[in-house]
Write a protein that holds these residues in place. Structure first.
Motif, PDB file in Angstrom:
ATOM      1  N   SER A  87       6.868  -3.124   8.134  1.00 29.29           N
ATOM      2  CA  SER A  87       7.593  -1.880   7.863  1.00 29.29           C
ATOM      3  C   SER A  87       7.006  -0.739   8.702  1.00 29.29           C
ATOM      4  CB  SER A  87       7.521  -1.554   6.367  1.00 29.29           C
ATOM      5  OG  SER A  87       8.196  -0.362   6.075  1.00 29.29           O
ATOM      6  N   ASN A  88       7.122  -0.914  10.039  1.00 36.10           N
ATOM      7  CA  ASN A  88       6.593   0.104  10.956  1.00 36.10           C
ATOM      8  C   ASN A  88       7.661   1.084  11.411  1.00 36.10           C
ATOM      9  OD1 ASN A  88       4.009  -0.942  10.972  1.00 36.10           O
ATOM     10  ND2 ASN A  88       4.408  -2.288  12.720  1.00 36.10           N
ATOM     11  N   THR A  89       8.863   0.565  11.627  1.00 39.45           N
ATOM     12  CA  THR A  89       9.908   1.358  12.276  1.00 39.45           C
ATOM     13  C   THR A  89      11.193   1.365  11.446  1.00 39.45           C
ATOM     14  OG1 THR A  89      10.805  -0.573  13.418  1.00 39.45           O
ATOM     15  CG2 THR A  89       9.027   0.616  14.536  1.00 39.45           C
ATOM     16  N   ILE A  90      12.101   2.232  11.862  1.00 44.08           N
ATOM     17  CA  ILE A  90      13.423   2.299  11.223  1.00 44.08           C
ATOM     18  C   ILE A  90      14.148   0.959  11.377  1.00 44.08           C
ATOM     19  CG2 ILE A  90      15.688   3.470  11.290  1.00 44.08           C
ATOM     20  CD1 ILE A  90      13.443   5.203  10.154  1.00 44.08           C
ATOM     21  N   ASP A 112      12.749  -1.964  11.518  1.00 43.69           N
ATOM     22  CA  ASP A 112      12.166  -2.862  10.507  1.00 43.69           C
ATOM     23  C   ASP A 112      12.830  -2.601   9.157  1.00 43.69           C
ATOM     24  OD1 ASP A 112      10.335  -3.854  12.353  1.00 43.69           O
ATOM     25  OD2 ASP A 112       8.711  -2.522  11.704  1.00 43.69           O
ATOM     26  N   MET A 113      12.972  -1.321   8.842  1.00 45.66           N
ATOM     27  CA  MET A 113      13.567  -0.934   7.554  1.00 45.66           C
ATOM     28  C   MET A 113      14.967  -1.517   7.430  1.00 45.66           C
ATOM     29  SD  MET A 113      13.212   0.833   4.714  1.00 45.66           S
ATOM     30  CE  MET A 113      11.742   1.812   4.985  1.00 45.66           C
ATOM     31  N   THR A 133       0.842  -1.196   0.000  1.00 44.67           N
ATOM     32  CA  THR A 133       0.000   0.000   0.000  1.00 44.67           C
ATOM     33  C   THR A 133       0.886   1.259   0.000  1.00 44.67           C
ATOM     34  OG1 THR A 133      -1.575  -1.268   1.337  1.00 44.67           O
ATOM     35  CG2 THR A 133      -1.871   1.126   1.321  1.00 44.67           C
ATOM     36  N   PRO A 134       0.457   2.336  -0.654  1.00 44.40           N
ATOM     37  CA  PRO A 134       1.228   3.583  -0.591  1.00 44.40           C
ATOM     38  C   PRO A 134       1.556   3.961   0.864  1.00 44.40           C
ATOM     39  CG  PRO A 134      -0.496   3.816  -2.229  1.00 44.40           C
ATOM     40  CD  PRO A 134      -0.706   2.478  -1.551  1.00 44.40           C
ATOM     41  N   GLY A 135       2.784   4.379   1.087  1.00 47.32           N
ATOM     42  CA  GLY A 135       3.208   4.804   2.423  1.00 47.32           C
ATOM     43  C   GLY A 135       3.841   3.707   3.264  1.00 47.32           C
ATOM     44  N   THR A 136       3.849   2.465   2.779  1.00 52.41           N
ATOM     45  CA  THR A 136       4.421   1.378   3.575  1.00 52.41           C
ATOM     46  C   THR A 136       5.955   1.376   3.538  1.00 52.41           C
ATOM     47  OG1 THR A 136       4.047  -0.123   1.714  1.00 52.41           O
ATOM     48  CG2 THR A 136       2.430  -0.182   3.500  1.00 52.41           C
ATOM     49  N   GLY A 137       6.534   2.140   2.619  1.00 55.35           N
ATOM     50  CA  GLY A 137       8.003   2.272   2.619  1.00 55.35           C
ATOM     51  C   GLY A 137       8.717   1.645   1.438  1.00 55.35           C
ATOM     52  N   LYS A 138       7.996   1.421   0.347  1.00 52.52           N
ATOM     53  CA  LYS A 138       8.579   0.769  -0.830  1.00 52.52           C
ATOM     54  C   LYS A 138       9.764   1.530  -1.415  1.00 52.52           C
ATOM     55  CE  LYS A 138       4.689   1.033  -3.051  1.00 52.52           C
ATOM     56  NZ  LYS A 138       3.823   1.585  -1.987  1.00 52.52           N
ATOM     57  N   THR A 139       9.570   2.829  -1.616  1.00 51.84           N
ATOM     58  CA  THR A 139      10.617   3.612  -2.282  1.00 51.84           C
ATOM     59  C   THR A 139      11.845   3.748  -1.387  1.00 51.84           C
ATOM     60  OG1 THR A 139       8.998   4.758  -3.639  1.00 51.84           O
ATOM     61  CG2 THR A 139      11.126   5.841  -3.383  1.00 51.84           C
ATOM     62  N   THR A 140      11.621   3.985  -0.112  1.00 54.69           N
ATOM     63  CA  THR A 140      12.742   4.099   0.835  1.00 54.69           C
ATOM     64  C   THR A 140      13.528   2.791   0.870  1.00 54.69           C
ATOM     65  OG1 THR A 140      11.293   5.522   2.142  1.00 54.69           O
ATOM     66  CG2 THR A 140      13.338   4.811   3.182  1.00 54.69           C
ATOM     67  N   ARG A 186       1.721   8.686   8.105  1.00 56.16           N
ATOM     68  CA  ARG A 186       2.585   8.855   6.911  1.00 56.16           C
ATOM     69  C   ARG A 186       1.809   9.444   5.744  1.00 56.16           C
ATOM     70  NH1 ARG A 186       5.611   3.054   6.703  1.00 56.16           N
ATOM     71  NH2 ARG A 186       6.579   3.129   8.767  1.00 56.16           N
ATOM     72  N   ARG A 192       1.994  13.201   3.897  1.00 57.23           N
ATOM     73  CA  ARG A 192       2.180  13.281   2.459  1.00 57.23           C
ATOM     74  C   ARG A 192       1.163  14.223   1.818  1.00 57.23           C
ATOM     75  NH1 ARG A 192       2.900   7.633  -0.718  1.00 57.23           N
ATOM     76  NH2 ARG A 192       5.056   7.674  -0.035  1.00 57.23           N
TER      77      ARG A 192
HETATM   78  P1  DAT Z   1       5.945   4.141  -0.459  1.00 56.53           P
HETATM   79  O1  DAT Z   1       7.050   4.147  -1.498  1.00 56.53           O
HETATM   80  O2  DAT Z   1       5.507   2.765  -0.109  1.00 56.53           O
HETATM   81  O3  DAT Z   1       4.796   5.021  -0.787  1.00 56.53           O
HETATM   82  P2  DAT Z   1       7.853   5.673   1.138  1.00 56.53           P
HETATM   83  O4  DAT Z   1       9.115   4.899   0.990  1.00 56.53           O
HETATM   84  O5  DAT Z   1       7.707   6.892   0.293  1.00 56.53           O
HETATM   85  O6  DAT Z   1       6.584   4.719   0.913  1.00 56.53           O
HETATM   86  O7  DAT Z   1       7.686   5.992   2.680  1.00 56.53           O
HETATM   87  C1  DAT Z   1       6.679   6.876   3.145  1.00 56.53           C
HETATM   88  C2  DAT Z   1       7.198   7.652   4.331  1.00 56.53           C
HETATM   89  O8  DAT Z   1       7.304   6.801   5.454  1.00 56.53           O
HETATM   90  C3  DAT Z   1       8.569   8.255   4.138  1.00 56.53           C
HETATM   91  O9  DAT Z   1       8.576   9.500   4.816  1.00 56.53           O
HETATM   92  C4  DAT Z   1       9.509   7.312   4.841  1.00 56.53           C
HETATM   93  C5  DAT Z   1       8.641   6.724   5.929  1.00 56.53           C
HETATM   94  N1  DAT Z   1       8.914   5.305   6.193  1.00 56.53           N
HETATM   95  C6  DAT Z   1       8.787   4.308   5.315  1.00 56.53           C
HETATM   96  N2  DAT Z   1       9.052   3.134   5.866  1.00 56.53           N
HETATM   97  C7  DAT Z   1       9.362   3.374   7.170  1.00 56.53           C
HETATM   98  C8  DAT Z   1       9.724   2.556   8.279  1.00 56.53           C
HETATM   99  N3  DAT Z   1       9.852   1.217   8.189  1.00 56.53           N
HETATM  100  N4  DAT Z   1       9.962   3.155   9.470  1.00 56.53           N
HETATM  101  C9  DAT Z   1       9.846   4.496   9.585  1.00 56.53           C
HETATM  102  N5  DAT Z   1       9.501   5.318   8.563  1.00 56.53           N
HETATM  103  C10 DAT Z   1       9.262   4.773   7.378  1.00 56.53           C
END
Ligand code: DAT
Length: 175
Positions: A154-157, A159-160, A19-26, A113, A117
């Motif tokens: 993908s809740n926290t840093i 997790d990332m 889903t958008p915002g879950t952290g795919k791009t990061t 998140r 946005r």
């Molecule tokens: P997506 O590409 O899925 O839309 P994103 O990578 O743009 O998501 O991330 C959306 C925002 O959330 C961005 O500000 C980074 C933050 N974020 C993503 N994953 C995270 C995580 N696991 N822990 C903390 N912040 C996170």
């Protein structure tokens, strides 16, 4: 079509969806830096190369042109070595991917998140509902073999970071 597959690739292809915002791009960016895989941000590509049939004002999103998108990516994906980052996964041929990661985020965290946005209330609700009903996870399970679909929190840093490490290790094992 699905017969020709992984054996031609010298490097794997990974799909990172959710889903958008879950952290795919990061995650895709971080993992692309630490492996030698190439990050393809499909949402950006769709806009840049007009792989769409116009803008849907009701849903505030581009109407994807599936055929154009698949044609655009076919050669690059056949060569392998890509991380594909997109909020949908059923449009791609099954044979493209060696690993499909579905990112999952708790509602309250995802809400913040999406609000940050600047999404409209309607778009926030739509995406939160989609996350609650595991729409993308189900889509992934219907579109790819069960053994290559992995759900990642993908809740926290932390997790990332653990997700980046997991991808690095997986790529090393694949190679
Ligand atoms: P997506 O590409 O899925 O839309 P994103 O990578 O743009 O998501 O991330 C959306 C925002 O959330 C961005 O500000 C980074 C933050 N974020 C993503 N994953 C995270 C995580 N696991 N822990 C903390 N912040 C996170």
């Amino acid at each position: 079509d699905s017969e020709q597959g992984t054996q031609e690739r010298k490097k794997p292809n990974i799909l990172i969806t959710g889903t958008p915002g879950t952290g795919k791009t990061t995650l895709s960016q971080l993992a692309s830096e630490s492996t030698d895989l190439f990050h393809i941000n499909v949402g950006e590509l769709v806009k840049e190369k007009s792989l769409h049939q116009g803008f849907d004002h009701e849903f505030q999103s581009w109407i994807l042109d599936d055929d154009k998108l698949v044609d655009e990516l076919e050669e690059t994906l056949s060569n392998g070595g890509n991380i594909v980052d997109f909020h949908s996964c059923e449009v791609f041929p099954e044979r493209w991917f060696d690993l499909v990661l579905v990112l999952r985020t708790d509602n309250t965290i995802l809400f913040d998140r999406l609000k940050d946005r600047g999404y409209s209330q309607k778009k926030i609700t739509e995406n939160i509902d989609s996350e609650i009903f595991q729409v993308i996870l189900e889509e992934a399970r219907e579109s790819y073999p069960a053994e290559i679909v992995v759900e990642l929190r993908s809740n926290t840093i932390e997790d990332m970071q653990s997700n980046v490490t997991r991808i690095e290790e997986w790529v090393e094992a694949w190679n």
